[in-house]
Design a protein around this motif. Sequence first.
Motif, PDB file in Angstrom:
ATOM      1  N   UNK A  64       0.845  -1.190   0.000  1.00 26.24           N
ATOM      2  CA  UNK A  64       0.000   0.000   0.000  1.00 26.24           C
ATOM      3  C   UNK A  64       0.877   1.237   0.000  1.00 26.24           C
ATOM      4  N   UNK A  65       0.348   2.346  -0.536  1.00 27.22           N
ATOM      5  CA  UNK A  65       1.122   3.587  -0.554  1.00 27.22           C
ATOM      6  C   UNK A  65       0.516   4.626   0.366  1.00 27.22           C
ATOM      7  N   UNK A  66      -0.292   4.185   1.348  1.00 26.55           N
ATOM      8  CA  UNK A  66      -0.830   5.167   2.290  1.00 26.55           C
ATOM      9  C   UNK A  66       0.300   5.818   3.057  1.00 26.55           C
ATOM     10  N   UNK A  67       0.331   7.159   3.135  1.00 23.26           N
ATOM     11  CA  UNK A  67       1.407   7.780   3.903  1.00 23.26           C
ATOM     12  C   UNK A  67       1.278   7.537   5.398  1.00 23.26           C
ATOM     13  N   UNK A  68       0.036   7.312   5.874  1.00 25.22           N
ATOM     14  CA  UNK A  68      -0.144   7.116   7.317  1.00 25.22           C
ATOM     15  C   UNK A  68      -0.563   5.679   7.581  1.00 25.22           C
ATOM     16  N   UNK A  69       0.012   5.113   8.658  1.00 27.65           N
ATOM     17  CA  UNK A  69      -0.305   3.727   8.996  1.00 27.65           C
ATOM     18  C   UNK A  69      -1.677   3.654   9.646  1.00 27.65           C
ATOM     19  N   UNK A  70      -2.371   2.495   9.536  1.00 30.07           N
ATOM     20  CA  UNK A  70      -3.657   2.359  10.236  1.00 30.07           C
ATOM     21  C   UNK A  70      -3.457   2.369  11.744  1.00 30.07           C
ATOM     22  N   UNK A  71      -4.562   2.624  12.469  1.00 24.22           N
ATOM     23  CA  UNK A  71      -4.462   2.783  13.925  1.00 24.22           C
ATOM     24  C   UNK A  71      -3.894   1.539  14.603  1.00 24.22           C
ATOM     25  N   UNK A  72      -4.227   0.347  14.060  1.00 28.94           N
ATOM     26  CA  UNK A  72      -3.813  -0.890  14.731  1.00 28.94           C
ATOM     27  C   UNK A  72      -2.319  -1.094  14.674  1.00 28.94           C
ATOM     28  N   UNK A  73      -1.628  -0.388  13.766  1.00 32.34           N
ATOM     29  CA  UNK A  73      -0.212  -0.641  13.554  1.00 32.34           C
ATOM     30  C   UNK A  73       0.611  -0.383  14.804  1.00 32.34           C
ATOM     31  N   UNK A  74       0.195   0.603  15.606  1.00 33.60           N
ATOM     32  CA  UNK A  74       1.021   0.937  16.764  1.00 33.60           C
ATOM     33  C   UNK A  74       0.926  -0.110  17.860  1.00 33.60           C
ATOM     34  N   UNK A  75      -0.060  -1.011  17.774  1.00 32.09           N
ATOM     35  CA  UNK A  75      -0.262  -1.946  18.886  1.00 32.09           C
ATOM     36  C   UNK A  75      -0.172  -3.405  18.460  1.00 32.09           C
ATOM     37  N   UNK A  76       0.208  -3.697  17.198  1.00 26.73           N
ATOM     38  CA  UNK A  76       0.142  -5.096  16.797  1.00 26.73           C
ATOM     39  C   UNK A  76       1.502  -5.713  16.519  1.00 26.73           C
ATOM     40  N   UNK A  77       2.563  -5.145  17.084  1.00 28.75           N
ATOM     41  CA  UNK A  77       3.863  -5.769  16.843  1.00 28.75           C
ATOM     42  C   UNK A  77       4.010  -7.005  17.716  1.00 28.75           C
TER      43      UNK A  77
ATOM     44  N   UNK B  86       4.082  14.184  -1.395  1.00 26.92           N
ATOM     45  CA  UNK B  86       4.474  14.904  -2.613  1.00 26.92           C
ATOM     46  C   UNK B  86       4.591  13.936  -3.782  1.00 26.92           C
ATOM     47  N   UNK B  87       5.159  12.749  -3.527  1.00 24.57           N
ATOM     48  CA  UNK B  87       5.311  11.781  -4.613  1.00 24.57           C
ATOM     49  C   UNK B  87       3.950  11.314  -5.113  1.00 24.57           C
ATOM     50  N   UNK B  88       3.017  11.105  -4.177  1.00 26.28           N
ATOM     51  CA  UNK B  88       1.720  10.620  -4.602  1.00 26.28           C
ATOM     52  C   UNK B  88       1.013  11.620  -5.489  1.00 26.28           C
ATOM     53  N   UNK B  89       1.125  12.930  -5.137  1.00 23.55           N
ATOM     54  CA  UNK B  89       0.352  13.861  -5.959  1.00 23.55           C
ATOM     55  C   UNK B  89       1.073  14.248  -7.225  1.00 23.55           C
ATOM     56  N   UNK B  90       2.421  14.205  -7.249  1.00 24.45           N
ATOM     57  CA  UNK B  90       3.115  14.635  -8.455  1.00 24.45           C
ATOM     58  C   UNK B  90       3.420  13.490  -9.404  1.00 24.45           C
TER      59      UNK B  90
END
Lengths: 84, 156
Positions: A64-77, B86-90
């Motif tokens: 995935x290319x989401x810049x932000x991780x889902x909420x569960x990521x901080x607690x599922x290691x 920035x990479x995603x939008x450009x």
Amino acid sequence: MPVPWEALIPFGLLTAMFGAAGTLMNVSQRAQNDGKAPRYKLDSWEESMMERDRRLTGSKRGQSTNPLAPKEFSLNSVWQTENL
Amino acid sequence: MTTQYPRGTGFKCDFVDQTPMPADVPHVDELGVTSAPLKSAAFFLGSFCKDYNEDFMLCKSESRDPAHCLKEGRKVTRCAIDLINKMRENCGSEWDAHWECLDKRNQELYHCRQPERKLNECMFDKLGIKKVIPGTPEGRTPIHEKQSPIYKSIQK
């Protein structure tokens, strides 16, 4: 003049058997890897990255290319532990 | 990093720690980019976020205690999130083409030079970031710019 077609049966059998085994192997490996070819020559870094991918997306081969991780990521290691 | 446990040394169980971060640590959302897009963007992250990365590495070299470098780590995360946005939008489509190619080819860079060339051109045109391999000897073309490499994909 009669053509000795019976002599070609073994070649046909070999092709069919190898083909069937190879196809089944390929299909089974792709099914385990979300439709992609399996990864090879994996070192500890790649294993750790795939574990991180599993924590982010739910599957070791998910991307995935989401810049932000889902909420569960901080607690599922996962820590590998032993019972003493 | 997980280690390989020798066999027969006890019952292994996976422990998932549910305690959240302490309240006095400022909250920064973690980067949600997975391995293939991250590998594709790696050199750009290296040059765009160079200062923060170097600060973090120097801090880590002082002490390996995780609590020691939280602040520098937050800065690195924020810079990375900024560049990813920035990479995603450009250059979104070129980036997608490159990391999807990598994902199909065991995430090895030498298989995917054509999509990489397009991504590098787009990144240079739109964001002014050039892919540089640090430590390239003087006078030798870097491997990603070599026109007819010896080590390349055999098939496909």
